[in-house]
Write a protein that holds these residues in place. Structure first.
Motif, PDB file in Angstrom:
ATOM      1  N   LYS A  66      80.820  47.627  52.822  1.00 16.24           N
ATOM      2  CA  LYS A  66      81.112  47.628  51.387  1.00 16.24           C
ATOM      3  C   LYS A  66      80.596  48.938  50.797  1.00 16.24           C
ATOM      4  CE  LYS A  66      76.795  45.344  50.248  1.00 16.24           C
ATOM      5  NZ  LYS A  66      76.124  44.214  49.663  1.00 16.24           N
ATOM      6  N   ILE A  67      80.958  49.194  49.563  1.00 18.49           N
ATOM      7  CA  ILE A  67      80.470  50.390  48.873  1.00 18.49           C
ATOM      8  C   ILE A  67      79.010  50.166  48.492  1.00 18.49           C
ATOM      9  CG2 ILE A  67      80.749  51.824  46.819  1.00 18.49           C
ATOM     10  CD1 ILE A  67      83.775  51.083  46.976  1.00 18.49           C
ATOM     11  N   MET A  68      78.191  51.137  48.836  1.00 17.20           N
ATOM     12  CA  MET A  68      76.753  51.062  48.603  1.00 17.20           C
ATOM     13  C   MET A  68      76.405  51.882  47.351  1.00 17.20           C
ATOM     14  SD  MET A  68      76.152  49.277  51.308  1.00 17.20           S
ATOM     15  CE  MET A  68      74.405  49.295  51.579  1.00 17.20           C
ATOM     16  N   HIS A  69      75.196  51.665  46.825  1.00 18.30           N
ATOM     17  CA  HIS A  69      74.775  52.370  45.608  1.00 18.30           C
ATOM     18  C   HIS A  69      73.321  52.818  45.751  1.00 18.30           C
ATOM     19  CE1 HIS A  69      78.407  50.863  43.682  1.00 18.30           C
ATOM     20  NE2 HIS A  69      78.113  49.692  44.234  1.00 18.30           N
ATOM     21  N   LEU A  70      73.044  53.995  45.219  1.00 14.88           N
ATOM     22  CA  LEU A  70      71.676  54.513  45.171  1.00 14.88           C
ATOM     23  C   LEU A  70      71.441  55.119  43.789  1.00 14.88           C
ATOM     24  CD1 LEU A  70      71.369  56.263  48.652  1.00 14.88           C
ATOM     25  CD2 LEU A  70      70.074  54.275  47.866  1.00 14.88           C
ATOM     26  N   PRO A  71      70.206  55.086  43.291  1.00 17.07           N
ATOM     27  CA  PRO A  71      69.910  55.607  41.956  1.00 17.07           C
ATOM     28  C   PRO A  71      69.685  57.121  41.936  1.00 17.07           C
ATOM     29  CG  PRO A  71      67.933  54.646  42.878  1.00 17.07           C
ATOM     30  CD  PRO A  71      69.051  54.411  43.879  1.00 17.07           C
ATOM     31  N   PHE A  72      70.484  57.867  42.653  1.00  7.85           N
ATOM     32  CA  PHE A  72      70.356  59.328  42.689  1.00  7.85           C
ATOM     33  C   PHE A  72      71.089  59.947  41.507  1.00  7.85           C
ATOM     34  CE2 PHE A  72      70.180  59.315  47.640  1.00  7.85           C
ATOM     35  CZ  PHE A  72      68.972  58.666  47.600  1.00  7.85           C
ATOM     36  N   PHE A  73      70.669  61.108  41.097  1.00  4.69           N
ATOM     37  CA  PHE A  73      71.286  61.851  39.999  1.00  4.69           C
ATOM     38  C   PHE A  73      71.217  61.041  38.703  1.00  4.69           C
ATOM     39  CE2 PHE A  73      73.271  63.285  43.968  1.00  4.69           C
ATOM     40  CZ  PHE A  73      72.856  64.605  43.960  1.00  4.69           C
ATOM     41  N   GLU A  74      71.910  61.468  37.673  1.00  2.00           N
ATOM     42  CA  GLU A  74      71.766  60.864  36.346  1.00  2.00           C
ATOM     43  C   GLU A  74      72.225  59.407  36.271  1.00  2.00           C
ATOM     44  OE1 GLU A  74      73.010  61.729  31.700  1.00  2.00           O
ATOM     45  OE2 GLU A  74      73.587  63.144  33.260  1.00  2.00           O
ATOM     46  N   HIS A  75      73.384  59.100  36.879  1.00  2.00           N
ATOM     47  CA  HIS A  75      73.936  57.754  36.790  1.00  2.00           C
ATOM     48  C   HIS A  75      74.059  57.065  38.147  1.00  2.00           C
ATOM     49  CE1 HIS A  75      74.807  58.374  32.564  1.00  2.00           C
ATOM     50  NE2 HIS A  75      75.392  59.519  32.868  1.00  2.00           N
ATOM     51  N   GLY A  76      73.420  57.575  39.143  1.00  2.00           N
ATOM     52  CA  GLY A  76      73.480  56.998  40.473  1.00  2.00           C
ATOM     53  C   GLY A  76      74.693  57.466  41.258  1.00  2.00           C
ATOM     54  N   ILE A  77      74.720  57.085  42.521  1.00  2.00           N
ATOM     55  CA  ILE A  77      75.854  57.404  43.381  1.00  2.00           C
ATOM     56  C   ILE A  77      76.382  56.127  44.022  1.00  2.00           C
ATOM     57  CG2 ILE A  77      75.070  59.751  43.897  1.00  2.00           C
ATOM     58  CD1 ILE A  77      74.334  58.644  46.738  1.00  2.00           C
ATOM     59  N   SER A  78      77.646  56.171  44.359  1.00  2.00           N
ATOM     60  CA  SER A  78      78.281  55.124  45.153  1.00  2.00           C
ATOM     61  C   SER A  78      78.768  55.796  46.426  1.00  2.00           C
ATOM     62  CB  SER A  78      79.467  54.515  44.391  1.00  2.00           C
ATOM     63  OG  SER A  78      79.022  53.933  43.190  1.00  2.00           O
ATOM     64  N   TYR A  79      78.633  55.113  47.560  1.00  2.00           N
ATOM     65  CA  TYR A  79      78.986  55.749  48.821  1.00  2.00           C
ATOM     66  C   TYR A  79      79.279  54.701  49.890  1.00  2.00           C
ATOM     67  CZ  TYR A  79      74.474  54.452  50.734  1.00  2.00           C
ATOM     68  OH  TYR A  79      73.409  53.735  51.193  1.00  2.00           O
ATOM     69  N   PHE A  80      79.887  55.175  50.972  1.00  2.00           N
ATOM     70  CA  PHE A  80      80.018  54.391  52.196  1.00  2.00           C
ATOM     71  C   PHE A  80      80.104  55.361  53.352  1.00  2.00           C
ATOM     72  CE2 PHE A  80      84.375  55.164  50.931  1.00  2.00           C
ATOM     73  CZ  PHE A  80      85.043  55.418  52.115  1.00  2.00           C
ATOM     74  N   ASN A  81      79.810  54.848  54.542  1.00  2.00           N
ATOM     75  CA  ASN A  81      79.827  55.648  55.763  1.00  2.00           C
ATOM     76  C   ASN A  81      80.753  55.020  56.797  1.00  2.00           C
ATOM     77  OD1 ASN A  81      77.488  57.697  55.424  1.00  2.00           O
ATOM     78  ND2 ASN A  81      76.600  55.751  54.787  1.00  2.00           N
ATOM     79  N   PHE A  82      81.360  55.882  57.603  1.00  2.00           N
ATOM     80  CA  PHE A  82      82.155  55.416  58.738  1.00  2.00           C
ATOM     81  C   PHE A  82      82.005  56.414  59.872  1.00  2.00           C
ATOM     82  CE2 PHE A  82      85.007  58.072  56.304  1.00  2.00           C
ATOM     83  CZ  PHE A  82      85.828  58.702  57.220  1.00  2.00           C
ATOM     84  N   TYR A  83      82.459  56.002  61.074  1.00  2.00           N
ATOM     85  CA  TYR A  83      82.335  56.857  62.252  1.00  2.00           C
ATOM     86  C   TYR A  83      83.604  57.648  62.503  1.00  2.00           C
ATOM     87  CZ  TYR A  83      78.106  54.399  63.730  1.00  2.00           C
ATOM     88  OH  TYR A  83      76.843  53.883  63.807  1.00  2.00           O
ATOM     89  N   GLY A  84      83.411  58.898  62.915  1.00  2.00           N
ATOM     90  CA  GLY A  84      84.496  59.720  63.428  1.00  2.00           C
ATOM     91  C   GLY A  84      84.650  59.469  64.922  1.00  2.00           C
ATOM     92  N   PRO A  85      85.579  60.164  65.587  1.00  2.00           N
ATOM     93  CA  PRO A  85      85.883  59.893  66.987  1.00  2.00           C
ATOM     94  C   PRO A  85      84.763  60.243  67.958  1.00  2.00           C
ATOM     95  CG  PRO A  85      87.060  61.824  66.253  1.00  2.00           C
ATOM     96  CD  PRO A  85      86.439  61.209  65.034  1.00  2.00           C
ATOM     97  N   ASN A  86      83.797  61.045  67.541  1.00  2.00           N
ATOM     98  CA  ASN A  86      82.666  61.402  68.396  1.00  2.00           C
ATOM     99  C   ASN A  86      81.406  60.672  67.967  1.00  2.00           C
ATOM    100  OD1 ASN A  86      84.003  63.659  69.901  1.00  2.00           O
ATOM    101  ND2 ASN A  86      84.325  64.257  67.775  1.00  2.00           N
ATOM    102  N   HIS A  87      81.608  59.611  67.200  1.00  2.00           N
ATOM    103  CA  HIS A  87      80.529  58.792  66.654  1.00  2.00           C
ATOM    104  C   HIS A  87      79.697  59.569  65.633  1.00  2.00           C
ATOM    105  CE1 HIS A  87      79.380  54.664  67.183  1.00  2.00           C
ATOM    106  NE2 HIS A  87      78.124  54.992  66.962  1.00  2.00           N
ATOM    107  N   GLU A  88      80.295  60.627  65.051  1.00  2.00           N
ATOM    108  CA  GLU A  88      79.624  61.324  63.964  1.00  2.00           C
ATOM    109  C   GLU A  88      79.748  60.479  62.702  1.00  2.00           C
ATOM    110  OE1 GLU A  88      83.798  63.252  63.989  1.00  2.00           O
ATOM    111  OE2 GLU A  88      82.400  62.431  65.443  1.00  2.00           O
ATOM    112  N   THR A  89      78.727  60.507  61.887  1.00  2.00           N
ATOM    113  CA  THR A  89      78.734  59.739  60.652  1.00  2.00           C
ATOM    114  C   THR A  89      79.389  60.555  59.548  1.00  2.00           C
ATOM    115  OG1 THR A  89      76.723  58.571  61.278  1.00  2.00           O
ATOM    116  CG2 THR A  89      77.296  58.570  58.942  1.00  2.00           C
ATOM    117  N   ILE A  90      80.380  59.956  58.893  1.00  2.00           N
ATOM    118  CA  ILE A  90      81.070  60.586  57.781  1.00  2.00           C
ATOM    119  C   ILE A  90      80.762  59.753  56.536  1.00  2.00           C
ATOM    120  CG2 ILE A  90      83.298  61.264  56.818  1.00  2.00           C
ATOM    121  CD1 ILE A  90      84.297  61.362  59.782  1.00  2.00           C
TER     122      ILE A  90
END
Length: 126
Positions: free
Chosen positions: A94-118
């Motif tokens: 799911k979309i994650m949230h952190l209280p970074f910057f003025e109004h926070g950030i929303s983010y998510f991560n997935f793997y690329g073909p070499n198991h790199e985190t994007i």
């Protein structure tokens, strides 16, 4: 006095060059340059100001040569749905949230073909 202006590119090695090529083109990166480095294929991809250098290294034993790279978006919900629809392996279900910057950030991560985190990241406006 500042000597650096901006991020130039993020580089990482890949064991499967063609899988990497396919992934970045599916995500909308434009191939801007192809090179040969002593018999190793090197491609440069770009979205806006973000440039990735993807180079062939069949001896790489690590899960990607970098921890992660982040791609900015202003439409995190649509982007999450699109990446999920493309069938990439999600790290965050799911979309994650952190209280970074003025109004926070929303983010998510997935793997690329070499198991790199994007990471896909949105600076929230409210």
């Amino acid at each position: 006095m500042a000597f650096f202006d901006d991020l130039s590119h993020i580089g990482f090695s890949t064991k499967d060059f063609y899988k990497s090529t396919e992934l970045y083109e599916k995500l909308g990166f434009e191939l801007i340059d192809q090179e040969d480095n002593l018999g190793s294929k090197v491609n440069f991809y770009q979205i806006n100001d973000l440039i990735l250098e993807v180079y062939e290294d069949k001896t790489n034993s690590e899960n990607g040569a970098i921890n992660h790279f982040a791609i900015a978006t202003d439409e995190i919900d649509k982007t999450f749905a699109h990446v999920k629809k493309l069938g990439f392996e999600l790290i965050d279900d799911k979309i994650m949230h952190l209280p970074f910057f003025e109004h926070g950030i929303s983010y998510f991560n997935f793997y690329g073909p070499n198991h790199e985190t994007i990471e896909v990241c949105q600076k929230n406006k409210e």
